[in-house]
Design an enzyme around this catalytic site. Structure first.
Site, PDB file in Angstrom:
ATOM      1  N   CYS A   1       0.842  -1.189   0.000  1.00  0.00           N
ATOM      2  CA  CYS A   1       0.000   0.000   0.000  1.00  0.00           C
ATOM      3  C   CYS A   1       0.880   1.242   0.000  1.00  0.00           C
ATOM      4  O   CYS A   1       1.766   1.398   0.844  1.00  0.00           O
ATOM      5  CB  CYS A   1      -0.898  -0.013   1.229  1.00  0.00           C
ATOM      6  SG  CYS A   1      -1.862   1.488   1.434  1.00  0.00           S
ATOM      7  N   HIS A   2       0.623   2.139  -0.942  1.00  0.00           N
ATOM      8  CA  HIS A   2       1.461   3.325  -1.118  1.00  0.00           C
ATOM      9  C   HIS A   2       1.312   4.320   0.033  1.00  0.00           C
ATOM     10  O   HIS A   2       2.194   5.146   0.262  1.00  0.00           O
ATOM     11  CB  HIS A   2       1.103   3.999  -2.449  1.00  0.00           C
ATOM     12  CG  HIS A   2       2.208   4.815  -3.050  1.00  0.00           C
ATOM     13  ND1 HIS A   2       3.216   5.385  -2.299  1.00  0.00           N
ATOM     14  CD2 HIS A   2       2.457   5.170  -4.339  1.00  0.00           C
ATOM     15  CE1 HIS A   2       4.031   6.053  -3.098  1.00  0.00           C
ATOM     16  NE2 HIS A   2       3.592   5.930  -4.338  1.00  0.00           N
TER      17      HIS A   2
END
Length: 450
Positions: free
Chosen positions: A162-163
């Protein structure tokens, strides 16, 4: 290009090897950008130094054990994102619920992926965990890792994260931790640091107005042109000959001072614009990211081991006719001016914009070349001891934004020379024109394109 189907095991949940703190972690204003609510994948390819050592089944066990141990150090990654009331802000609930691990096998040899091993990777979706909706991040595992073993004994590690939790540098730091532990080290070479409060705007700054783009205008809203056309991906290598050819086209003083990043970015921006055949009076942009870990003179500085999002973008713009009709010197100067615009005041201004929940850039996909430089993320330090890294980097897979952003990565060409590889996705006809334009600019690149 070789084709194959990977035989995947049932996904497993890997939790931290030991008890970890149960707490809620705040994200920074940079982490909390809504545009970062997505998963991004890096893939690393390895060749065993001695075939059969360790045994094929042992490699997956070693990586899985190292992942479990790494989660003790990076325990927030084993948690879940939760939305605060209002839905604009996220926090990390450190629940130790774990991450997803998948073991897979593919009846293909590493050599069939090509040399050098660069995007687009054959059957790349077979090497990556199935995450579902890439933009649904709340309540889901924050990391998915798939190890795919090949017939020759080599294997691929695909890390999907997840960024909101990490940028490219943070992701490589976590992967380096896994590699260190899988190699037999007692502890990672770099200990992680959370410290997200260092990238939270002060209340005073957040209440003020700032001009964060200076002389560059924000690109207009997205257009559907490049989404509707079928995209193709190719990688181009910039080695010593290509860089020398670019420098040779500049005045002596600029040729000496221009960085490799400025040279490549200017040349690609110019050629990409010409290939897309925009009208001469249209405005086009290049948007790139600067890593605040080293370039931002903050006091106190971001600590070693910081793995959150710490990159900030800046833009340069030009009229199509002037960019394409002018010398490379013009494009290099524009890129350089955009780089030096990234001052302490500029970064604090962008933090203030983000604190107010505003977007500081809107991207017109067909008029903006988006690029980031991850060629110095320490690929040479990813050696497992019993297996050597032979290639990898961004997957160029996922949604349209993931595919359109070019990430400069390091590799070696067929002559063993250090190169910067530049993957790029364009509509098919535009790609043909782009390759011709780039060849004309460098006079050398035709022999180095893949």
């Amino acid at each position: 290009m070789v084709t194959f189907t990977a035989c995947r095991s049932k996904p497993e949940v890997v939790v931290p090897a030991r008890a970890t703190p149960q707490e809620v972690k705040q994200l920074s204003d940079v982490d909390n950008q809504r545009d970062l609510r997505l998963y991004v994948t890096f893939i690393e390819f390895y060749r065993r130094r001695v075939v059969g050592v360790p045994e094929p089944s042992a490699a997956s066990s070693i990586i899985k054990a190292a992942l479990s141990e790494a989660l003790v150090y990076y325990y927030p990654v084993a948690g879940r994102l939760r939305e605060l009331p209002g839905g604009d802000k996220l926090v990390v609930d450190c629940t130790a619920e774990g991450v997803v691990f998948v073991e897979a096998h593919a009846d293909v040899r590493l050599e069939e992926f090509g040399t050098p091993l660069v995007p687009p990777y054959p059957c790349v979706d077979e090497l990556i965990c199935q995450v579902g909706d890439l933009r649904a991040v709340v309540g889901k595992p924050l990391l998915y890792l798939q190890i795919t073993e090949f017939r020759c004994g080599g294997f691929a590690l695909a890390l999907t994260m997840c960024h909101n939790i990490v940028d490219a540098f943070g992701k490589m730091q976590l992967l380096k931790c896994i590699v260190d532990l899988a190699r037999g080290q007692a502890a990672p070479s770099v200990l992680p640091s959370w410290e997200r409060h260092l990238l939270v705007s002060s209340a005073e700054a957040a209440s003020e107005s700032y001009q964060v783009h200076n002389d560059a205008k924000s690109p207009p809203a997205q257009t559907p042109l490049m989404i509707l056309e079928e995209m193709v991906t190719r990688t181009f290598l910039f080695g010593p000959r290509e860089i020398a050819a670019l420098r040779a086209s500049l005045p002596a003083r600029l040729a000496q001072s221009a960085t490799v990043f400025e040279l490549i970015t200017a040349a690609v921006w110019k050629c990409r614009t010409a290939a897309l055949e925009h009208a001469p009076d249209e405005r086009v942009f290049v948007l790139f990211f600067t890593n605040a870990r080293g370039s931002w003179k903050r006091d106190p500085p971001l600590p070693p081991g910081f793995y959150g999002n710490a990159v900030f973008n800046t833009t340069a713009e030009a009229a199509v006719g002037k960019l394409c009709g002018g010398p490379l010197t013009y494009a290099v100067q524009l890129v350089h001016e955009a780089k030096i615009r990234m001052t302490d005041e500029y970064v604090r201004s962008m933090l203030a914009v983000l604190a107010r929940g505003e977007r500081y850039v809107n991207v017109a996909l067909d008029k903006t070349f988006i690029v980031t430089d991850v060629s110095r993320t320490g690929n040479n330090l990813m050696d497992l001891g019993w297996a050597e890294r032979v290639g990898g980097g961004g997957s160029m897979a996922g949604d349209i934004v993931n595919r359109l952003a070019s990430a400069y990565m390091s590799c070696k060409n067929a002559n063993g020379e250090e190169c910067v590889m530049m993957p790029i996705s364009l509509p098919e006809l535009a790609m043909e024109r782009f390759a011709s334009q780039l060849t004309a600019v460098t006079k050398e690149l035709a022999r180095s394109s893949l």
